[in-house]
Design a protein around this motif. Structure first.
Motif, PDB file in Angstrom:
ATOM      1  N   MET A   5       0.854  -1.179   0.000  1.00 14.88           N
ATOM      2  CA  MET A   5       0.000   0.000   0.000  1.00 14.88           C
ATOM      3  C   MET A   5       0.900   1.242   0.000  1.00 14.88           C
ATOM      4  N   GLN A   6       0.488   2.232  -0.760  1.00 13.82           N
ATOM      5  CA  GLN A   6       1.266   3.466  -0.878  1.00 13.82           C
ATOM      6  C   GLN A   6       1.198   4.263   0.425  1.00 13.82           C
ATOM      7  N   PRO A   7       2.289   4.969   0.748  1.00 15.80           N
ATOM      8  CA  PRO A   7       2.312   5.740   2.003  1.00 15.80           C
ATOM      9  C   PRO A   7       1.177   6.762   2.113  1.00 15.80           C
ATOM     10  N   ASP A   8       0.803   7.410   1.007  1.00 18.71           N
ATOM     11  CA  ASP A   8      -0.274   8.402   1.093  1.00 18.71           C
ATOM     12  C   ASP A   8      -1.611   7.735   1.382  1.00 18.71           C
ATOM     13  N   VAL A   9      -1.807   6.516   0.870  1.00 15.01           N
ATOM     14  CA  VAL A   9      -3.033   5.769   1.160  1.00 15.01           C
ATOM     15  C   VAL A   9      -3.045   5.370   2.633  1.00 15.01           C
ATOM     16  N   THR A  10      -1.913   4.887   3.125  1.00  9.24           N
ATOM     17  CA  THR A  10      -1.814   4.498   4.533  1.00  9.24           C
ATOM     18  C   THR A  10      -2.102   5.691   5.444  1.00  9.24           C
ATOM     19  N   ALA A  11      -1.517   6.831   5.120  1.00 11.02           N
ATOM     20  CA  ALA A  11      -1.740   8.041   5.928  1.00 11.02           C
ATOM     21  C   ALA A  11      -3.198   8.469   5.877  1.00 11.02           C
ATOM     22  N   ASP A  12      -3.803   8.361   4.698  1.00 13.30           N
ATOM     23  CA  ASP A  12      -5.210   8.737   4.566  1.00 13.30           C
ATOM     24  C   ASP A  12      -6.101   7.796   5.378  1.00 13.30           C
ATOM     25  N   LEU A  13      -5.820   6.498   5.325  1.00 16.39           N
ATOM     26  CA  LEU A  13      -6.599   5.538   6.110  1.00 16.39           C
ATOM     27  C   LEU A  13      -6.441   5.800   7.606  1.00 16.39           C
ATOM     28  N   GLU A  14      -5.244   6.164   8.028  1.00 12.12           N
ATOM     29  CA  GLU A  14      -5.017   6.484   9.439  1.00 12.12           C
ATOM     30  C   GLU A  14      -5.809   7.737   9.845  1.00 12.12           C
ATOM     31  N   ALA A  15      -5.854   8.722   8.954  1.00 13.88           N
ATOM     32  CA  ALA A  15      -6.617   9.943   9.246  1.00 13.88           C
ATOM     33  C   ALA A  15      -8.113   9.638   9.316  1.00 13.88           C
ATOM     34  N   LEU A  16      -8.598   8.806   8.398  1.00 12.00           N
ATOM     35  CA  LEU A  16     -10.015   8.420   8.425  1.00 12.00           C
ATOM     36  C   LEU A  16     -10.339   7.650   9.701  1.00 12.00           C
ATOM     37  N   ASP A  17      -9.423   6.773  10.100  1.00 11.53           N
ATOM     38  CA  ASP A  17      -9.622   6.012  11.330  1.00 11.53           C
ATOM     39  C   ASP A  17      -9.667   6.941  12.542  1.00 11.53           C
ATOM     40  N   ALA A  18      -8.791   7.919  12.579  1.00  8.49           N
ATOM     41  CA  ALA A  18      -8.783   8.870  13.694  1.00  8.49           C
ATOM     42  C   ALA A  18     -10.088   9.657  13.741  1.00  8.49           C
ATOM     43  N   THR A  19     -10.579  10.062  12.593  1.00  9.57           N
ATOM     44  CA  THR A  19     -11.845  10.811  12.543  1.00  9.57           C
ATOM     45  C   THR A  19     -12.999   9.949  13.027  1.00  9.57           C
ATOM     46  N   LEU A  20     -13.068   8.702  12.533  1.00  6.79           N
ATOM     47  CA  LEU A  20     -14.154   7.821  12.946  1.00  6.79           C
ATOM     48  C   LEU A  20     -14.052   7.489  14.430  1.00  6.79           C
ATOM     49  N   THR A  21     -12.854   7.320  14.937  1.00  5.73           N
ATOM     50  CA  THR A  21     -12.666   7.063  16.367  1.00  5.73           C
ATOM     51  C   THR A  21     -13.199   8.231  17.190  1.00  5.73           C
ATOM     52  N   THR A  22     -12.954   9.447  16.730  1.00  5.33           N
ATOM     53  CA  THR A  22     -13.465  10.636  17.413  1.00  5.33           C
ATOM     54  C   THR A  22     -14.992  10.631  17.409  1.00  5.33           C
ATOM     55  N   VAL A  23     -15.580  10.297  16.272  1.00  5.61           N
ATOM     56  CA  VAL A  23     -17.046  10.221  16.177  1.00  5.61           C
ATOM     57  C   VAL A  23     -17.579   9.176  17.155  1.00  5.61           C
ATOM     58  N   GLU A  24     -16.920   8.032  17.205  1.00  4.79           N
ATOM     59  CA  GLU A  24     -17.355   6.963  18.109  1.00  4.79           C
ATOM     60  C   GLU A  24     -17.282   7.419  19.565  1.00  4.79           C
ATOM     61  N   LYS A  25     -16.242   8.175  19.910  1.00  5.06           N
ATOM     62  CA  LYS A  25     -16.114   8.673  21.282  1.00  5.06           C
ATOM     63  C   LYS A  25     -17.184   9.711  21.593  1.00  5.06           C
ATOM     64  N   VAL A  26     -17.453  10.595  20.652  1.00  8.21           N
ATOM     65  CA  VAL A  26     -18.479  11.620  20.863  1.00  8.21           C
ATOM     66  C   VAL A  26     -19.842  10.968  21.036  1.00  8.21           C
ATOM     67  N   LEU A  27     -20.127   9.950  20.225  1.00  8.23           N
ATOM     68  CA  LEU A  27     -21.409   9.258  20.339  1.00  8.23           C
ATOM     69  C   LEU A  27     -21.490   8.403  21.596  1.00  8.23           C
ATOM     70  N   ASP A  28     -20.341   8.077  22.194  1.00  4.98           N
ATOM     71  CA  ASP A  28     -20.271   7.224  23.380  1.00  4.98           C
ATOM     72  C   ASP A  28     -21.033   5.922  23.111  1.00  4.98           C
ATOM     73  N   LEU A  29     -20.411   5.059  22.316  1.00  2.00           N
ATOM     74  CA  LEU A  29     -21.060   3.827  21.865  1.00  2.00           C
ATOM     75  C   LEU A  29     -21.510   2.930  23.015  1.00  2.00           C
TER      76      LEU A  29
END
Length: 109
Positions: free
Chosen positions: A1-25
């Motif tokens: 996997m290309q480094p820019d794809v990996t970085a983008d996936l990590e950023a998406l994961d961080a954003t979704l993790t934040t959403v999950e925390k805000v929603l308090d699953l």
């Protein structure tokens, strides 16, 4: 996997993790359990207004949980899509990479 794809996936994961925390699953799961228990009470429909509020709240909470769960599953599957694409050759590889890129891009829409 290309480094820019990996970085983008990590950023998406961080954003979704934040959403999950805000929603308090965990709290959302507890709320769904509580509402399901109320909805299963045979006496619920004796008070139509309250019953509608309970069933509406339950439906909303379940839909919210389902959306977040589905997003998490799709995001967790993305690295596998890229790995499978990398294993392909020629036109199949280009098509598989385009499909993986399209799925990744769908998170922005």
């Amino acid at each position: 996997m290309q480094p820019d794809v990996t970085a983008d996936l990590e950023a998406l994961d961080a954003t979704l993790t934040t959403v999950e925390k805000v929603l308090d699953l965990e709290e959302l799961r507890r709320r769904i359990d509580e509402l399901e228990m109320q909805a299963s009470d045979p006496e619920l429909w004796n008070d139509q207004d309250h019953a509608q509020k309970v069933t509406s709240a339950l439906s909303h909470a379940q839909a919210e949980m389902r959306r977040v769960t589905e997003l998490r599953q799709r995001l967790d599957d993305l690295p596998v899509h890229y790995e499978l694409a990398d294993a392909e050759e020629g036109d199949d590889r280009a098509t598989a990479l385009a499909d993986a890129d399209a799925e990744r891009e769908s998170f922005r829409g």
